[in-house]
Design a protein around this motif. Sequence first.
Motif: not given
Length: 301
Positions: A100-105, A232-252
């Motif tokens: 989801g890094e394209e969301l930041i861009n 956190r990925l299983p078996n000490a394989e490392g991590f995955r960074i997740i980026i998501r959209e927030a729900q609408p209405g946060l700036d209400d």
Amino acid sequence: MRAVKLFLINSLLSLAGSLSLRMAQKLGSSLGWLLWKLPTKARDVTDINLSICFPEYSEQQRAELAQTSLQQTGMTILEIPLMWERPVEECLNLIQQVEGEELINQAQQDGRGLILLAPHLGNWELAGLYFSSRYKMAALYSPPNIAEFEDYMIKVRGRLGSELVRGDRRGLARLASILREGGIAGILPDQSPRGKGNAFAPFFGMEVKTMTLVSKLMQRTGARVLMTYAERLPNAEGFRIIIREAQPGLDDKDPVTATTALNASVEQCVRALPEQYQWEYKRMRHRPPGIENPYKPGQIC
């Protein structure tokens, strides 16, 4: 006495920071298992939270989730010294995937500021390190109980140039200034706030006090918001960074509408990875007046 306590803490952090990720997670899982097996407050709070948030689960399903969750929390406890003590590149190499890094861009295309909301899900210290390695960033924090430990915390969290901003009036003014300049601000959105100026909104179906800070910053600065966490990925394989959209209405402008959207955004992330959420935190302790405190039966808020 404080100096002795600080020395012991620094020594433990240094020792834990020398562990491999696999060993830290193995020891952390064992620690979490003990927190679940023994009659601990962490187990009690976790059980209460899961009974509130997952009423559709059977008792067996909630017991299994409680055990897994506390083991994951134990891993987080032992991983954090790695994120603070090990070289930055070594920590960043633990990230195997970014989703989801394209969301930041997209959010930064028009030069507006960006608020990254990182719930207590997965390893939030690694998430902060990742974003501070790539962007001009500031992060909101609360000072630790041991005053001498604050300098250490600022040093390790800010070693890539991230600016640590206290959650007081002056700090919030600085955060707003950074957002107006098009910078990125990191906030932990799922804390139970104290004091006035907040609102009650549903979180997993229960009305709880929720911060209005995010909506106020959005209204004052025009900043956008995204959700993020380090899975956190299983078996000490490392991590995955997740980026998501927030729900609408946060700036209400209506605080209840805005905080409802905030809690819904957090809840969506938690439901995607419930076993890695910090369920031993008393998120539901501040409820509307006249309603019972779920952690203290018979005590009215």
